[in-house]
Motif scaffolding. Structure first.
Motif: not given
Length: 163
Positions: A12-15, A18-22
């Motif tokens: 969840f910390d990678s693209h 990670a780039d999405s709020d939801v």
């Protein structure tokens, strides 16, 4: 080796996550959407909403013993000798943790009897390991802080059955 997922890592910390709020977990029936949430719940609570609230009842034969149909160990993928989930997360208290829930058959053999689950929570700052269910539950409650995220709240807010 949990339910329909053989081996997977979700970061969840990678693209792109990670780039999405939801983000939305989508896919065909049986593709493993609910299994992702089951894995998170097993790591945090040693249980899952879909098993805890199932209307199915009874026991399933396991060698010379029987186990309840809603026992989370039932999520171990068929024809495997072991299964585990790990969740690494930072609590609202700022402490990084790794939670691991695992189950195995005797001697890790497919034909072995199902063993007791193992559930541990490691404080990644101190290396301190909790292995008693009640201690883990208390620390998870501290880690989730003001959100007081419970298994029931996850069911109400996160898990929506496929239609």
């Amino acid at each position: 080796n949990i339910a329909s997922v053989g081996d997977a890592v979700i970061d969840f910390d990678s693209h792109p996550l990670a780039d999405s709020d939801v983000f939305l977990i989508t896919g065909k029936t049986g593709s493993g959407k609910s299994t992702i949430l089951d894995a998170i719940c097993l790591a945090l609570y040693s249980s899952t909403p879909r098993l805890k609230n199932t209307s199915m009842q009874g026991d399933v034969a396991d060698g010379d013993k029987s186990i309840k149909i809603n026992d989370p160990r039932q999520l171990m993928r068929r024809n495997t000798g072991e299964a585990y989930v790990e969740l690494t997360f930072v609590g609202n208290n700022g402490i990084p943790y790794k939670s691991r829930w695992s189950v195995a058959r005797a001697h890790n053999r497919v034909s072995g009897n199902l063993q007791a689950k193992k559930w541990v929570l490691t404080d990644l700052q101190t290396g301190y390991v909790l292995s008693k269910d009640e201690e883990i539950r208390e620390e998870i409650a501290k880690a989730t802080g003001t959100f007081k995220l419970t298994l029931e709240e996850i069911k109400k807010r996160e898990l929506h059955p496929a239609s």
